[in-house]
Design an enzyme around this catalytic site. Sequence first.
Site, PDB file in Angstrom:
ATOM      1  N   HIS A 120       0.812  -1.214   0.000  1.00  0.00           N
ATOM      2  CA  HIS A 120       0.000   0.000   0.000  1.00  0.00           C
ATOM      3  C   HIS A 120       0.844   1.263   0.000  1.00  0.00           C
ATOM      4  CE1 HIS A 120       0.745  -0.219   4.386  1.00  0.00           C
ATOM      5  NE2 HIS A 120       0.483   1.074   4.410  1.00  0.00           N
ATOM      6  N   HIS A 183       3.395   9.777  12.416  1.00  0.00           N
ATOM      7  CA  HIS A 183       2.658   8.675  13.026  1.00  0.00           C
ATOM      8  C   HIS A 183       3.614   7.779  13.801  1.00  0.00           C
ATOM      9  CE1 HIS A 183       3.705   7.274   8.956  1.00  0.00           C
ATOM     10  NE2 HIS A 183       3.399   6.027   9.256  1.00  0.00           N
TER      11      HIS A 183
END
Length: 309
Positions: A120, A183
């Site tokens: 991804h 993140h």
Amino acid sequence: MSEIVGLVALSHSPFATLMPPSGSDDPGGTFLADVHRVRQAVSRLRPSAVVVIGPDHFHANFYDAMPPFVLGVEEAVGFGDFATRSGPLPVASDLAWSLRDGLAAAGFDLSLSYSLTVDHGVVQSYDMVVGNVALVPLVVNTAAPPLPSMSRCISLGTALGDVLRAAPFPGRVLLIASGGLSHWLPSNDPRDPSVVGERRFSVIHGRQDARAFAAAREPRVRAMAGNPSAPVNAEWDRWFLKQLSAADLAPVVDLGDVGLESQAGSGGHEIRTWLIGAAAVRRPLVWTSYEPVPEWITGMGIGATFPVD
């Protein structure tokens, strides 16, 4: 000679495909609406090929042999993780070989793949921005140390831009940088005492059965979704976008890996893809969008070196 028509840099997240917003006011709604605007602007640029710079998340590269950079030259296959596309992707093989040869001449001995699996980290952004335009995939190790330094990534980007402009490919080339922004993720470093047992075995030997490893890992990632209190450093993310809008990468490099991780988390190392793309295109971002989406565990940013509105 090929022509570089611009750069799109954008965050990716498994949850952009797993749990898309039902409306524009839901988490991720601003991000996906602005991705759609970028896609329309890209269609007006009419790229004939794209160079997609993105990471791998232990779906193709493991610690049996962890390359800093991998260039796909013939086949690229989407792994299909987190509801992204699986199967063959169109590869601009002639352009890929020109990049390989030119970068080697410039002193960059990239790992080479005739059949590259991409997850991804490449596929999501590629599909969001362009879809089925022929691509050259460049995978950067941002997942776990030893990482290529940020300064080395900028040097690679500078050389990539030179090689693209000199390439005999007779077309318009768009660069896509996929990754970040802030993140915080669990460690993948086999030296970390928290990475033990089956998990440690998987990050080293996962190539033996990548599908089984992914099937075991995916539920753990899914469990991280939906927390509105997940850590995202929106202030740092916006600062980073301003640095690229000013074409001033030095303060980012000056952070070093420790400083970067303290501000943007372990997942923040993915900004290396943005640095490569920015150095290659040699233009500032002229349009940006940002939405902190803790429910997706990520600060979701977009930047383009061309007008979007």
